[in-house]
Scaffold this motif. Structure first.
Motif, PDB file in Angstrom:
ATOM      1  N   GLN A   1       1.033  -1.110   0.043  1.00 35.15           N
ATOM      2  CA  GLN A   1       0.114   0.001   0.147  1.00 35.15           C
ATOM      3  C   GLN A   1       0.877   1.115  -0.033  1.00 35.15           C
ATOM      4  OE1 GLN A   1      -2.520  -0.417   3.411  1.00 35.15           O
ATOM      5  NE2 GLN A   1      -4.212  -0.818   2.123  1.00 35.15           N
ATOM      6  N   VAL A   2       0.439   2.362  -0.687  1.00 35.85           N
ATOM      7  CA  VAL A   2       1.112   3.523  -0.672  1.00 35.85           C
ATOM      8  C   VAL A   2       0.667   4.470   0.561  1.00 35.85           C
ATOM      9  CG1 VAL A   2       1.601   5.898  -1.660  1.00 35.85           C
ATOM     10  CG2 VAL A   2       1.447   3.646  -3.264  1.00 35.85           C
ATOM     11  N   ILE A   3       1.462   4.765   1.280  1.00 40.16           N
ATOM     12  CA  ILE A   3       1.115   5.588   2.577  1.00 40.16           C
ATOM     13  C   ILE A   3       1.452   7.053   2.270  1.00 40.16           C
ATOM     14  CG2 ILE A   3       1.545   5.888   5.067  1.00 40.16           C
ATOM     15  CD1 ILE A   3       0.298   3.175   4.195  1.00 40.16           C
ATOM     16  N   ILE A   4       0.596   8.102   2.596  1.00 42.57           N
ATOM     17  CA  ILE A   4       0.787   9.430   2.057  1.00 42.57           C
ATOM     18  C   ILE A   4       0.248  10.108   3.351  1.00 42.57           C
ATOM     19  CG2 ILE A   4      -0.004  11.313   0.823  1.00 42.57           C
ATOM     20  CD1 ILE A   4      -1.010   9.528  -1.202  1.00 42.57           C
ATOM     21  N   MET A   5       1.328  10.835   3.999  1.00 43.28           N
ATOM     22  CA  MET A   5       1.062  11.599   5.328  1.00 43.28           C
ATOM     23  C   MET A   5       1.057  13.252   5.180  1.00 43.28           C
ATOM     24  SD  MET A   5       2.828   9.550   8.444  1.00 43.28           S
ATOM     25  CE  MET A   5       4.158   9.700   8.014  1.00 43.28           C
ATOM     26  N   VAL A   6       0.103  13.795   5.637  1.00 42.37           N
ATOM     27  CA  VAL A   6       0.046  15.317   5.509  1.00 42.37           C
ATOM     28  C   VAL A   6       0.357  15.828   7.041  1.00 42.37           C
ATOM     29  CG1 VAL A   6      -0.977  17.228   5.062  1.00 42.37           C
ATOM     30  CG2 VAL A   6      -1.355  15.161   3.483  1.00 42.37           C
ATOM     31  N   ARG A   7       1.323  16.199   7.396  1.00 42.47           N
ATOM     32  CA  ARG A   7       1.741  16.711   8.886  1.00 42.47           C
ATOM     33  C   ARG A   7       1.812  18.261   9.025  1.00 42.47           C
ATOM     34  NH1 ARG A   7       3.800  13.265  12.797  1.00 42.47           N
ATOM     35  NH2 ARG A   7       4.440  11.751  11.007  1.00 42.47           N
ATOM     36  N   ASP A   8       1.137  19.003  10.101  1.00 41.64           N
ATOM     37  CA  ASP A   8       1.356  20.090  10.251  1.00 41.64           C
ATOM     38  C   ASP A   8       1.668  20.610  11.662  1.00 41.64           C
ATOM     39  OD1 ASP A   8      -1.178  21.054  11.712  1.00 41.64           O
ATOM     40  OD2 ASP A   8      -2.183  20.075  10.077  1.00 41.64           O
ATOM     41  N   THR A   9       1.691  21.794  11.850  1.00 47.05           N
ATOM     42  CA  THR A   9       2.213  22.060  13.268  1.00 47.05           C
ATOM     43  C   THR A   9       1.049  23.299  13.616  1.00 47.05           C
ATOM     44  OG1 THR A   9       3.658  23.950  12.421  1.00 47.05           O
ATOM     45  CG2 THR A   9       4.765  21.976  13.059  1.00 47.05           C
ATOM     46  N   GLY A  10       0.047  22.769  12.975  1.00 47.24           N
ATOM     47  CA  GLY A  10      -1.098  24.154  13.413  1.00 47.24           C
ATOM     48  C   GLY A  10      -1.735  23.993  14.579  1.00 47.24           C
ATOM     49  N   ILE A  11      -3.215  24.493  14.553  1.00 42.92           N
ATOM     50  CA  ILE A  11      -3.778  24.693  15.777  1.00 42.92           C
ATOM     51  C   ILE A  11      -4.406  23.155  16.499  1.00 42.92           C
ATOM     52  CG2 ILE A  11      -4.527  26.749  15.152  1.00 42.92           C
ATOM     53  CD1 ILE A  11      -7.331  25.399  14.394  1.00 42.92           C
ATOM     54  N   GLY A  12      -4.353  22.134  15.786  1.00 40.70           N
ATOM     55  CA  GLY A  12      -4.567  20.891  16.254  1.00 40.70           C
ATOM     56  C   GLY A  12      -6.092  20.779  16.754  1.00 40.70           C
ATOM     57  N   MET A  13      -6.454  19.487  17.230  1.00 39.45           N
ATOM     58  CA  MET A  13      -7.874  19.391  17.708  1.00 39.45           C
ATOM     59  C   MET A  13      -7.901  18.331  18.893  1.00 39.45           C
ATOM     60  SD  MET A  13      -9.529  18.190  14.015  1.00 39.45           S
ATOM     61  CE  MET A  13      -8.092  17.307  13.542  1.00 39.45           C
ATOM     62  N   THR A  14      -8.965  18.781  19.605  1.00 38.05           N
ATOM     63  CA  THR A  14      -9.464  17.859  20.703  1.00 38.05           C
ATOM     64  C   THR A  14      -9.904  16.480  20.221  1.00 38.05           C
ATOM     65  OG1 THR A  14     -11.868  18.408  20.992  1.00 38.05           O
ATOM     66  CG2 THR A  14      -9.817  19.573  22.125  1.00 38.05           C
ATOM     67  N   GLN A  15      -9.843  15.275  20.984  1.00 40.77           N
ATOM     68  CA  GLN A  15     -10.496  13.959  20.624  1.00 40.77           C
ATOM     69  C   GLN A  15     -11.612  13.991  20.093  1.00 40.77           C
ATOM     70  OE1 GLN A  15      -8.443  11.438  20.098  1.00 40.77           O
ATOM     71  NE2 GLN A  15      -6.966  12.839  20.836  1.00 40.77           N
TER      72      GLN A  15
END
Length: 729
Positions: free
Chosen positions: A287-301
């Motif tokens: 499988q091809v794994i594509i990740m988009v990672r940021d240092t933004g505001i984030g989220m709660t659960q």
């Protein structure tokens, strides 16, 4: 004791129970029936059943019972129906009636079990109203989609069109790179709009994935190129990591993958105020794994749990602070699942987010570059009427079409388009559908009405619209439009559509060179486009025979004035050039069609050009081209096979003649010809003594005036109908 039990059962029953004798006299009426109808048992007993069940069907049933048709009444026993009951106050109540029968002491009794179905009827009515409201909502949605499509695609037309024009001018390397990114991103946006606006197809699961070879590395570079400026404008970094050990080419739907990554990376940039965004690719378990990672505001659960819900964002302040609709992640999830993949997210409030996409992509190969194999489209010079209320669209069409040697007149609304059409003659009309005042559909109806009134042949009208809805295409056809071009306009597609409605073979530029030019460049391209000609005429022999007839009559070089002969009038020569252009196009000789069309246009614009030396040289070049076509035709060997063709019968049975006439008319309407069918029709007419009509038909076909030929066929059809009517009366 048993009678007491029976009485208790009847008294406590929820449904009304009404008992009658064989002639419909009520002999029993339980408490539930009293509550239902408002009658006391003592009052109603002895009365006829029609007092509480007045429906016509029930009365007819009782009349049958009264006449002693016991066998007939048996049909109603054990069945149920819905009827209207009547209460004591005269009001009607819907009832469900079940009928039973019993024999008691040599007396036949009928028992009716009745229940009030008012609530069920009310619920059914409510459901019908809800269904009607849903249908109205669907209609409103279709209208909204049509308007939204037009509003979005119209500015896209200007963006893509003027970007294409700028790329054709002198630019610096940086400018060209920026404009290439604009063009590429605009085309990607257009592709997304085409499907996002069609939400009905998404809801019904009707979206079909394209399975083609593509470069995943190319998609990563396109994402970085198109979104890098957005990241830099916010002071963010955008990095892409594509490892060397990961294959570049896969099999799948590149547009959908690009759509998913554009949504995810775009959101990451939008919700990040400091730091950057990283796009990385890897593989795991095929499988091809594509990740988009940021240092933004984030989220709660809690916010993570609802991130893929439509029109939902992290909290109410997100929309005010960052904008957006909350659809991006929802569309991404739907597309990933459609590709049998998975999407998941990890996030912590204030620490950024990471979206991980898993796609089971099969290995692919280097694509063949389909966009680069199509030749540049070239049409003979045409006189075109363009009607559009958007100034940028008119300007864009004027620029790209005049570059192709076409003559344009423009109109800003439907009324002006109709006026210009009445005042002049055009080869084709490009009509915007949505215009203020008289819109394109109404303008087309007025033009078609004018043509019917004056007996003029129909001028092809192509609808220009930003809508992608089937309903709009249907409306355009019903109004009388001949073709359909979707905005943003692709020049190649527009020229193809113009060529289609005019029955002109679309050729690459070298197919329109004169013989002299061919000699100069050492070209050996055939003057006769055998491939296109066979597609129209069925085989090379038919094409060769028709082309031979053309070169002996209308297309004979001697039909054009030479240097020594007297020049005809501008009108006469223009008419001859017009016939040459149309016939040559039908016969797949594009070089003749191009030259004749260009000269016809110049002559129409300025009759004085007839006496210039340049025009005489062009006439001589056209004569040379026709002579070269004759040489090529004679050398092809296709005319020799004419002798092997079995002669066709000159007489056609009368019963088959009407069928042959209809079939030939249909072919000629499409600018096609079947020689055997023509011979059958003419033979049938000649056998019946109608030699003049057969001669007119052959002359029209020999001159390749298919419109006149259809008119001759129509006169026979009308005469045949009149003869049939005379026989009836």
């Amino acid at each position: 004791m048993s009678e007491s039990r029976l009485r208790a059962t009847l008294d406590t029953a929820v449904d009304g129970i009404v008992t009658t004798d064989a002639i419909g006299t009520i002999v029993g009426f339980n408490p539930a029936a009293e509550r239902l109808f408002g009658w006391d048992s003592a009052e109603i007993t002895g009365r006829n059943i029609k007092e509480v069940m007045p429906s016509r069907d029930q009365i007819m049933q009782l009349r049958e019972q009264q006449h002693g048709l016991i066998a007939r009444a048996q049909e109603y026993v054990g069945s149920s129906s819905e009827i209207l009951g009547r209460r004591r106050d005269g009001s009607l109540v819907p009832l469900r009636l079940a009928l039973g029968r019993m024999q008691l002491h040599d007396e036949m009794l009928y028992v009716g079990f009745v229940s009030d179905i008012s609530e069920r009827r009310a619920m059914e009515s409510s459901l019908r109203e809800a269904a009607a409201q849903a249908e109205r909502a669907a209609a409103a949605k279709s209208t909204f989609l049509a308007n939204m499509s037009h509003e979005i695609r119209t500015p896209m037309n200007a963006i893509i069109g003027f970007t294409e024009l700028l790329l054709q001018s002198d630019l610096t390397t940086t400018q060209r790179n920026h404009l290439s990114t604009v063009r590429q991103s605009s085309r990607s946006l257009l592709g997304l709009i085409n499907d996002i606006l069609d939400t009905t197809r998404l809801e019904k699961g009707g979206m079909v994935l394209e399975m083609i070879d593509f470069s995943l590395k190319g998609i990563s570079m396109q994402i970085e190129s198109s979104l890098r400026l957005s990241a830099q404008a916010r002071g963010l970094s955008l990095t892409t990591s594509y490892p060397a050990n990961l294959p570049e080419y896969f099999l799948g739907d590149p547009l959908r993958i690009l759509q998913v990554l554009t949504n995810l990376v775009g959101n990451a940039i939008k919700f990040t105020e400091r730091g950057g965004v990283e796009l990385s690719f890897s593989s795991e378990d095929e499988q091809v794994i594509i990740m988009v990672r940021d240092t933004g505001i984030g989220m709660t659960q809690e916010q993570v749990a609802s991130i893929f819900t439509p029109f939902t964002q992290a909290d109410a302040s997100i929309s005010r602070r960052f904008g957006g609709t909350g659809l991006g992640t929802t569309i991404s999830r739907q597309l990933v699942e459609l590709m049998d993949g998975q999407i998941e997210v990890e996030s912590a409030l204030g620490q950024g987010s990471c979206f991980r996409v898993r796609l089971p992509l099969a290995p692919g190969k280097c694509p063949t570059g389909r966009e680069n194999v199509a030749p540049n489209r070239v049409l003979p010079p045409l006189r075109i009427l363009v009607a559009d209320d958007v100034a940028q669209n008119v300007e864009l069409l004027s620029l790209i079409l005049t570059e192709g040697g076409h003559t344009l007149e423009t109109a800003r609304d439907g009324a002006e388009a109709v006026a210009r059409f009445h005042a002049s003659r055009f080869d084709v009309v490009l009509m915007d559908v949505h215009m203020p005042g008289t819109d394109g559909l109404e303008a087309t109806r007025l033009i078609r009405q004018h043509e019917r009134t004056t007996g003029a042949p129909q001028t092809p009208i192509i609808a220009l619209t930003a809508s992608v809805l089937v309903e709009d295409r249907r409306a355009a056809r019903q109004a009388g439009m001949s073709g359909f071009a979707v905005k943003p306009l692709e020049l190649a597609n527009l020229l193809d559509e113009i060529a289609r409605v005019l029955a002109i073979p679309v050729q690459a530029p070298d197919a329109l060179l004169t013989p002299a030019t061919r000699s100069a460049v050492g070209g050996h391209t055939s003057l006769i486009d055998w491939t296109s000609g066979v597609a129209v005429w069925g085989n090379k022999q038919r094409l060769a025979k028709s082309l031979d007839q053309f070169l002996r009559t209308t297309g004979a070089p001697t039909q054009l004035p030479d240097a020594q002969s007297e020049m005809p009038t501008a009108d006469a020569l223009g008419f001859h050039l017009h016939a040459l252009r149309g016939a040559a196009a039908n016969l797949a000789v594009p070089s003749v069609a191009s030259q004749a069309g260009e000269m016809e246009t110049r002559l129409r614009l300025n009759a004085d050009v007839l006496h210039t030396e340049h025009f005489r040289r062009d006439l001589e070049a056209l004569r040379s081209t026709l002579s070269a076509v004759r040489e090529e035709l004679d050398a092809s060997g296709q005319l020799a096979s004419d002798a092997d063709t079995p002669p066709t019968s000159e007489s056609t049975p009368p019963r088959e003649l009407g069928t042959h006439v209809s079939a030939l008319s249909a072919l000629l309407t499409r600018s096609e010809l079947d020689d055997e069918l023509l011979d059958a029709v003419c033979g049938g007419w000649e056998a019946g003594g109608d030699r003049q009509r057969a001669q007119r038909l052959r002359q029209a076909v020999d001159a390749f005036d298919f419109g006149a030929a259809v008119a001759v066929l129509d006169t026979w059809t009308d005469d045949a109908a009149d003869d049939a009517a005379g026989m009836i009366f």
